[in-house]
Design a protein around this motif. Sequence first.
Motif, PDB file in Angstrom:
ATOM      1  N   HIS A   1       0.844  -1.201   0.000  1.00 34.46           N
ATOM      2  CA  HIS A   1       0.000   0.000   0.000  1.00 34.46           C
ATOM      3  C   HIS A   1       0.879   1.251   0.000  1.00 34.46           C
ATOM      4  O   HIS A   1       0.658   2.168  -0.792  1.00 34.46           O
ATOM      5  CB  HIS A   1      -0.923  -0.005   1.218  1.00 34.46           C
ATOM      6  CG  HIS A   1      -1.540   1.323   1.504  1.00 34.46           C
ATOM      7  ND1 HIS A   1      -2.595   1.823   0.769  1.00 34.46           N
ATOM      8  CD2 HIS A   1      -1.222   2.275   2.418  1.00 34.46           C
ATOM      9  CE1 HIS A   1      -2.904   3.027   1.231  1.00 34.46           C
ATOM     10  NE2 HIS A   1      -2.081   3.323   2.228  1.00 34.46           N
TER      11      HIS A   1
ATOM     12  N   TYR B   1       4.022   1.605  -0.925  1.00 36.83           N
ATOM     13  CA  TYR B   1       4.758   1.750  -2.175  1.00 36.83           C
ATOM     14  C   TYR B   1       3.837   2.219  -3.304  1.00 36.83           C
ATOM     15  O   TYR B   1       4.199   3.095  -4.087  1.00 36.83           O
ATOM     16  CB  TYR B   1       5.460   0.452  -2.584  1.00 36.83           C
ATOM     17  CG  TYR B   1       6.133   0.623  -3.913  1.00 36.83           C
ATOM     18  CD1 TYR B   1       7.284   1.405  -4.025  1.00 36.83           C
ATOM     19  CD2 TYR B   1       5.579   0.097  -5.065  1.00 36.83           C
ATOM     20  CE1 TYR B   1       7.875   1.628  -5.253  1.00 36.83           C
ATOM     21  CE2 TYR B   1       6.169   0.312  -6.297  1.00 36.83           C
ATOM     22  CZ  TYR B   1       7.318   1.079  -6.389  1.00 36.83           C
ATOM     23  OH  TYR B   1       7.885   1.304  -7.615  1.00 36.83           O
ATOM     24  N   GLN B   2       2.647   1.672  -3.393  1.00 31.63           N
ATOM     25  CA  GLN B   2       1.716   2.081  -4.452  1.00 31.63           C
ATOM     26  C   GLN B   2       1.346   3.555  -4.310  1.00 31.63           C
ATOM     27  O   GLN B   2       1.295   4.282  -5.302  1.00 31.63           O
ATOM     28  CB  GLN B   2       0.463   1.203  -4.430  1.00 31.63           C
ATOM     29  CG  GLN B   2       0.738  -0.199  -4.895  1.00 31.63           C
ATOM     30  CD  GLN B   2      -0.391  -1.166  -4.580  1.00 31.63           C
ATOM     31  OE1 GLN B   2      -1.318  -0.851  -3.830  1.00 31.63           O
ATOM     32  NE2 GLN B   2      -0.299  -2.373  -5.134  1.00 31.63           N
ATOM     33  N   GLU B   3       1.102   3.997  -3.083  1.00 28.37           N
ATOM     34  CA  GLU B   3       0.791   5.416  -2.862  1.00 28.37           C
ATOM     35  C   GLU B   3       1.989   6.295  -3.200  1.00 28.37           C
ATOM     36  O   GLU B   3       1.846   7.346  -3.819  1.00 28.37           O
ATOM     37  CB  GLU B   3       0.355   5.649  -1.407  1.00 28.37           C
ATOM     38  CG  GLU B   3      -0.994   5.059  -1.076  1.00 28.37           C
ATOM     39  CD  GLU B   3      -2.104   5.657  -1.917  1.00 28.37           C
ATOM     40  OE1 GLU B   3      -2.180   6.896  -2.022  1.00 28.37           O
ATOM     41  OE2 GLU B   3      -2.896   4.880  -2.474  1.00 28.37           O
ATOM     42  N   TRP B   4       3.186   5.861  -2.784  1.00 29.32           N
ATOM     43  CA  TRP B   4       4.397   6.620  -3.098  1.00 29.32           C
ATOM     44  C   TRP B   4       4.600   6.699  -4.609  1.00 29.32           C
ATOM     45  O   TRP B   4       4.898   7.759  -5.144  1.00 29.32           O
ATOM     46  CB  TRP B   4       5.624   5.974  -2.435  1.00 29.32           C
ATOM     47  CG  TRP B   4       6.873   6.722  -2.735  1.00 29.32           C
ATOM     48  CD1 TRP B   4       7.395   7.768  -2.031  1.00 29.32           C
ATOM     49  CD2 TRP B   4       7.744   6.524  -3.858  1.00 29.32           C
ATOM     50  NE1 TRP B   4       8.538   8.220  -2.642  1.00 29.32           N
ATOM     51  CE2 TRP B   4       8.778   7.467  -3.767  1.00 29.32           C
ATOM     52  CE3 TRP B   4       7.761   5.624  -4.916  1.00 29.32           C
ATOM     53  CZ2 TRP B   4       9.808   7.553  -4.693  1.00 29.32           C
ATOM     54  CZ3 TRP B   4       8.784   5.698  -5.854  1.00 29.32           C
ATOM     55  CH2 TRP B   4       9.792   6.657  -5.731  1.00 29.32           C
ATOM     56  N   HIS B   5       4.393   5.596  -5.285  1.00 30.36           N
ATOM     57  CA  HIS B   5       4.577   5.556  -6.744  1.00 30.36           C
ATOM     58  C   HIS B   5       3.597   6.495  -7.444  1.00 30.36           C
ATOM     59  O   HIS B   5       3.973   7.228  -8.364  1.00 30.36           O
ATOM     60  CB  HIS B   5       4.416   4.122  -7.252  1.00 30.36           C
ATOM     61  CG  HIS B   5       4.819   3.956  -8.668  1.00 30.36           C
ATOM     62  ND1 HIS B   5       3.917   3.964  -9.704  1.00 30.36           N
ATOM     63  CD2 HIS B   5       6.036   3.804  -9.228  1.00 30.36           C
ATOM     64  CE1 HIS B   5       4.561   3.820 -10.839  1.00 30.36           C
ATOM     65  NE2 HIS B   5       5.846   3.714 -10.587  1.00 30.36           N
ATOM     66  N   ARG B   6       2.347   6.511  -7.014  1.00 33.33           N
ATOM     67  CA  ARG B   6       1.355   7.425  -7.608  1.00 33.33           C
ATOM     68  C   ARG B   6       1.773   8.876  -7.392  1.00 33.33           C
ATOM     69  O   ARG B   6       1.689   9.706  -8.303  1.00 33.33           O
ATOM     70  CB  ARG B   6      -0.028   7.179  -7.025  1.00 33.33           C
ATOM     71  CG  ARG B   6      -0.736   5.989  -7.611  1.00 33.33           C
ATOM     72  CD  ARG B   6      -2.215   5.969  -7.244  1.00 33.33           C
ATOM     73  NE  ARG B   6      -2.506   5.290  -6.001  1.00 33.33           N
ATOM     74  CZ  ARG B   6      -2.618   3.973  -5.875  1.00 33.33           C
ATOM     75  NH1 ARG B   6      -2.438   3.193  -6.904  1.00 33.33           N
ATOM     76  NH2 ARG B   6      -2.911   3.439  -4.712  1.00 33.33           N
ATOM     77  N   MET B   7       2.213   9.199  -6.178  1.00 37.44           N
ATOM     78  CA  MET B   7       2.666  10.555  -5.877  1.00 37.44           C
ATOM     79  C   MET B   7       3.855  10.918  -6.762  1.00 37.44           C
ATOM     80  O   MET B   7       3.902  12.002  -7.343  1.00 37.44           O
ATOM     81  CB  MET B   7       3.057  10.660  -4.394  1.00 37.44           C
ATOM     82  CG  MET B   7       3.651  11.991  -3.960  1.00 37.44           C
ATOM     83  SD  MET B   7       5.427  12.241  -4.255  1.00 37.44           S
ATOM     84  CE  MET B   7       6.181  10.885  -3.390  1.00 37.44           C
TER      85      MET B   7
ATOM     86  N   GLN C   1       4.742   9.730  -9.675  1.00 35.19           N
ATOM     87  CA  GLN C   1       4.327   9.907 -11.069  1.00 35.19           C
ATOM     88  C   GLN C   1       3.654  11.258 -11.279  1.00 35.19           C
ATOM     89  O   GLN C   1       3.870  11.918 -12.295  1.00 35.19           O
ATOM     90  CB  GLN C   1       3.410   8.767 -11.508  1.00 35.19           C
ATOM     91  CG  GLN C   1       4.110   7.427 -11.598  1.00 35.19           C
ATOM     92  CD  GLN C   1       5.299   7.464 -12.534  1.00 35.19           C
ATOM     93  OE1 GLN C   1       5.203   7.896 -13.666  1.00 35.19           O
ATOM     94  NE2 GLN C   1       6.442   7.019 -12.045  1.00 35.19           N
ATOM     95  N   ARG C   2       2.831  11.676 -10.309  1.00 34.46           N
ATOM     96  CA  ARG C   2       2.192  12.995 -10.412  1.00 34.46           C
ATOM     97  C   ARG C   2       3.237  14.107 -10.393  1.00 34.46           C
ATOM     98  O   ARG C   2       3.159  15.062 -11.157  1.00 34.46           O
ATOM     99  CB  ARG C   2       1.198  13.211  -9.268  1.00 34.46           C
ATOM    100  CG  ARG C   2      -0.117  12.514  -9.430  1.00 34.46           C
ATOM    101  CD  ARG C   2      -1.150  12.990  -8.403  1.00 34.46           C
ATOM    102  NE  ARG C   2      -0.674  13.000  -7.035  1.00 34.46           N
ATOM    103  CZ  ARG C   2      -0.728  11.965  -6.187  1.00 34.46           C
ATOM    104  NH1 ARG C   2      -1.257  10.823  -6.596  1.00 34.46           N
ATOM    105  NH2 ARG C   2      -0.286  12.080  -4.950  1.00 34.46           N
ATOM    106  N   LYS C   3       4.215  13.981  -9.498  1.00 33.10           N
ATOM    107  CA  LYS C   3       5.225  15.025  -9.343  1.00 33.10           C
ATOM    108  C   LYS C   3       6.103  15.190 -10.586  1.00 33.10           C
ATOM    109  O   LYS C   3       6.512  16.298 -10.904  1.00 33.10           O
ATOM    110  CB  LYS C   3       6.124  14.735  -8.139  1.00 33.10           C
ATOM    111  CG  LYS C   3       5.416  14.753  -6.824  1.00 33.10           C
ATOM    112  CD  LYS C   3       5.285  16.154  -6.325  1.00 33.10           C
ATOM    113  CE  LYS C   3       4.684  16.164  -4.925  1.00 33.10           C
ATOM    114  NZ  LYS C   3       4.474  17.500  -4.438  1.00 33.10           N
TER     115      LYS C   3
ATOM    116  N   ALA D   1       5.343  14.191 -13.758  1.00 30.93           N
ATOM    117  CA  ALA D   1       4.594  14.080 -15.012  1.00 30.93           C
ATOM    118  C   ALA D   1       4.989  15.130 -16.043  1.00 30.93           C
ATOM    119  O   ALA D   1       5.047  14.838 -17.237  1.00 30.93           O
ATOM    120  CB  ALA D   1       3.092  14.148 -14.743  1.00 30.93           C
TER     121      ALA D   1
END
Length: 91
Positions: free
Chosen positions: A59, A61-67, A69-71, A73
Amino acid sequence: MPPAARAAELAASAFTLFSSRGIAGVTMDAIAAEADVTKGSLYWHYESKDEVVQAACRHYYQEWHRMAQRKIARVADPVERLRVIIRASVR
């Protein structure tokens, strides 16, 4: 709620507790209470505390990865992308 969504919710609740109390300071009872489910429901999704810890780590890692990717982009330069991720990760 679909079983996968419930399992993800339980992992997020566990991560919240692990973050504040440490892994050793959190019981399965506490995780169930945080997620507002019965202990039986928690054990239906996860056989052991080890499984919950692994799910909580996924959980995170997935949240960190999403953040991350947003940063990055809109950042094209690889070195700047790295700087952005490092800054975001240590905050």
